[in-house]
Write a protein that holds these residues in place. Structure first.
Motif, PDB file in Angstrom:
ATOM      1  N   THR A  92      49.422  -6.789  30.706  1.00  0.00           N
ATOM      2  CA  THR A  92      48.045  -6.933  31.801  1.00  0.00           C
ATOM      3  C   THR A  92      46.920  -7.004  30.913  1.00  0.00           C
ATOM      4  O   THR A  92      46.032  -7.431  30.684  1.00  0.00           O
ATOM      5  N   SER A 113      44.349  -5.579  37.435  1.00  0.00           N
ATOM      6  CA  SER A 113      46.192  -5.081  37.581  1.00  0.00           C
ATOM      7  C   SER A 113      46.019  -4.959  38.445  1.00  0.00           C
ATOM      8  O   SER A 113      47.918  -5.202  39.148  1.00  0.00           O
ATOM      9  N   TRP A 125      53.105  -2.698  32.734  1.00  0.00           N
ATOM     10  CA  TRP A 125      52.280  -3.437  33.034  1.00  0.00           C
ATOM     11  C   TRP A 125      50.981  -3.320  32.690  1.00  0.00           C
ATOM     12  O   TRP A 125      50.614  -4.381  32.568  1.00  0.00           O
TER      13      TRP A 125
END
Lengths: 183, 393
Positions: free
Chosen positions: B373, B13, B369
């Motif tokens: 992800t 990521s 995030w």
């Protein structure tokens, strides 16, 4: 006006295609060959047809924008003139020119004139209303509201030539080629 | 960043999450120091930053809810993103705790001696009292947390296979969810923002906050998805057409925000009752007047003109720029709501405003995030995925 006295003389060539995909490809070929005054007819909207025909974006938005701006300005000016110039009246102790109070009305007039611009502009650019079109002289054309997919090329086109255009339409897969005389 | 094109999962990521986490921790540490030096400033800065990020999450929750309820197809490729952002709502409960400790600094009505000597406040005391305030606040987070978590978890189940039953189950959550959303965002904004000036009231206030919240999410979504795009991920999946629609929504909600703001102002201006007008008078004093004007132009007039054309809504540069402007303006809007009750003489920006904004924001972005992800970036089993990818306008 096109309404009662349509222009006479120009012929139209009509060709039928079997499905939406072949109509789409036909439109591309007609455009690529250099025809500019042609149209496609189908019972339902076909995705990508605008690009295939090379249609430009509609100019209606500019008409709407101008009408909206006119509405906004004229409404504000008119309310200023009535309540601050022509007949000034003190209302709940507020200044003569209380723009806050004008905004709802100015907003509504802006929307109203924009809507007029959108509807009338659309009709104008489409050359509507129009009670008759030479295409309706064709027997087979009534299938356009059912299962018919047609390309029509107008006689006013620079590249138009009755024999050659007919042959061209046949070469790209068109059937039932028909030259429609404007009666 | 590494991305697997066949499963649509992110295998590495990248550094965004780490950078955000470090910034977040630094920001929180700076805020903690700020608390020891000036706790009145700290609590007000914290309130602005907390509501700023909370509203981004609330906007995301609304986006997911309306997606299911309207049977939207174009936004299928954006759904996983809005679910991940919505899942920050349980996290935000953590950041709410300082506000409980700061109640006496933030809310006049939490002082019993003030209420006793104030006729209006004693009339409102059955609603505006510390105990009920805490119960309500907990209730909001329970509801938001539950709805956003259910939608997030349900979406993961779709990977096991999509069915009619699955679809009806998410709709069964969304229909009561959106009603609960409307009630809770209204009362939360009454409790946390409107009661900062407890004499004042405006029934449209909740809708005003909602309009800003959705704008905040749309702007955040545009910026973060453009970042994903810049990493060569999801190209051809989230296309200009999706940004165009996000831009249209943003354009619409700019107008909606102005409409709500003006409606609130207009009635108060017209009626001219002192107990209502005083709120706007507070925001027309000294440098607060500049802030008010900044809102009218920066939150409405300028982005309105900028987003008017089709070109700007599809532009990979213009749209994120306007989104950035709106995020800044969303913050200005909240600052404008919160701070006049603390610094009535004018705007006094403090480093603590930035510290708490970056502190909460860093953790927020890190969390979003990570959640985003951790799964395929798009719901690969959704039957409308193809329609969404091919979406044109």
């Amino acid at each position: 006006m096109d309404l009662f006295s349509p222009k006479k003389g120009a012929d139209i060539i009509l060709a039928r295609f079997k499905d939406p995909a072949s109509l789409l490809h036909a439109a591309e070929k007609v455009r690529e060959t250099g025809y500019s005054k042609f149209d496609c007819h189908s019972p339902f909207p076909i995705h990508g047809m605008d690009q295939a025909m090379g249609l430009k974006r509609s100019p209606v938005g500019y008409v709407v924008g101008c009408m909206g701006a006119t509405g906004l300005v004229s409404a504000m000016v008119f309310m200023w003139w009535t309540s601050a110039v022509d007949y000034p009246l003190v209302i709940s102790g507020k200044p003569f020119f209380s723009w806050q109070a004008y905004i709802p009305v100015a907003f509504a007039i802006t929307i109203l004139l924009s809507a007029f611009g959108a509807v009338l502009g659309m009709l104008g650019f489409n050359k509507l209303p129009r009670l008759h079109h030479p295409l309706f002289n064709s027997e087979q054309f009534s299938a356009v509201s059912d299962n018919g997919f047609f390309v029509s090329i107008e006689g006013e086109d620079k590249k138009y030539d009755e024999a050659q255009t007919s042959k061209f339409l046949e070469s790209i897969g068109g059937t039932n080629i028909e030259v429609i005389k404007d009666l | 960043m590494k991305f697997n094109d066949s499963t649509y999962t992110v295998t590495d990521s990248g550094s965004l999450g780490r950078i955000a986490l470090v910034l977040g921790i630094l920001g929180l540490a700076a805020s903690a120091y700020g608390y020891t030096s000036d706790h009145g400033q700290f609590f007000h800065s914290w309130m602005v930053s907390f509501v700023f990020w909370l509203t981004v999450g609330l906007g995301a929750l609304f986006f997911t809810l309306i997606h299911y309820l309207a049977n939207a197809r174009w936004s299928v490729v954006l759904r996983r993103f809005s679910e991940a952002v919505g899942l920050t709502l349980p996290l935000m409960a953590l950041f709410f705790i300082p506000i409980l400790f700061g109640m006496h600094d933030l809310f006049h009505w939490s002082h019993e001696e003030v209420v006793a000597s104030d006729h209006l406040l004693s009339g409102k005391a059955s609603y505006l009292n510390s105990g009920f305030f805490i119960i309500r606040s907990v209730g909001y987070f329970v509801i938001w947390g539950l709805v956003s978590w259910l939608l997030y978890a349900k979406s993961g189940q779709q990977e096991q296979g999509h069915s009619e039953k699955w679809l009806s189950s998410v709709r069964r959550i969304s229909a009561p969810g959106i009603i609960l959303f409307a009630v809770t965002i209204t009362f939360a904004s009454f409790d946390w923002l409107m009661s900062l000036d407890p004499h004042w009231y405006s029934t449209i206030f909740g809708v005003y906050i909602f309009s800003g919240a959705l704008l905040g999410f749309l702007a955040f979504a545009i910026i973060l998805n453009r970042f994903v795009y810049s990493q060569n991920i999801l190209r051809g999946i989230i296309t200009d057409n999706h940004y165009h629609d996000l831009g249209k929504l943003m354009f619409g909600f700019i107008i909606f925000w102005a409409y709500m703001g003006f409606s609130q102002y207009f009635l108060i201006w017209y009626a001219n009752i002192p107990e209502e007008t005083v709120w706007f008078l507070d925001r027309w004093v000294g440098s607060w007047k500049d802030f008010s004007l900044l809102l009218i132009f920066g939150h409405f007039a300028v982005p309105f003109v900028l987003l008017l054309t089709r070109w700007s809504k599809r532009s990979p540069i213009m749209l994120p720029l306007v989104a950035l402007l709106l995020l800044v303006m969303h913050w200005v809007d909240l600052y404008w709501l919160v701070f006049p009750s603390y610094t009535p003489d004018g705007v006094h920006l403090s480093w603590q405003d930035a510290a708490s904004l970056i502190g909460i924001g860093g953790i927020f972005v890190w969390f979003v995030w990570g959640r985003y992800t951790s799964r395929p970036l798009i719901p690969i089993k959704d039957p409308d995925l193809g329609t969404s990818v091919r979406h044109t306008n």
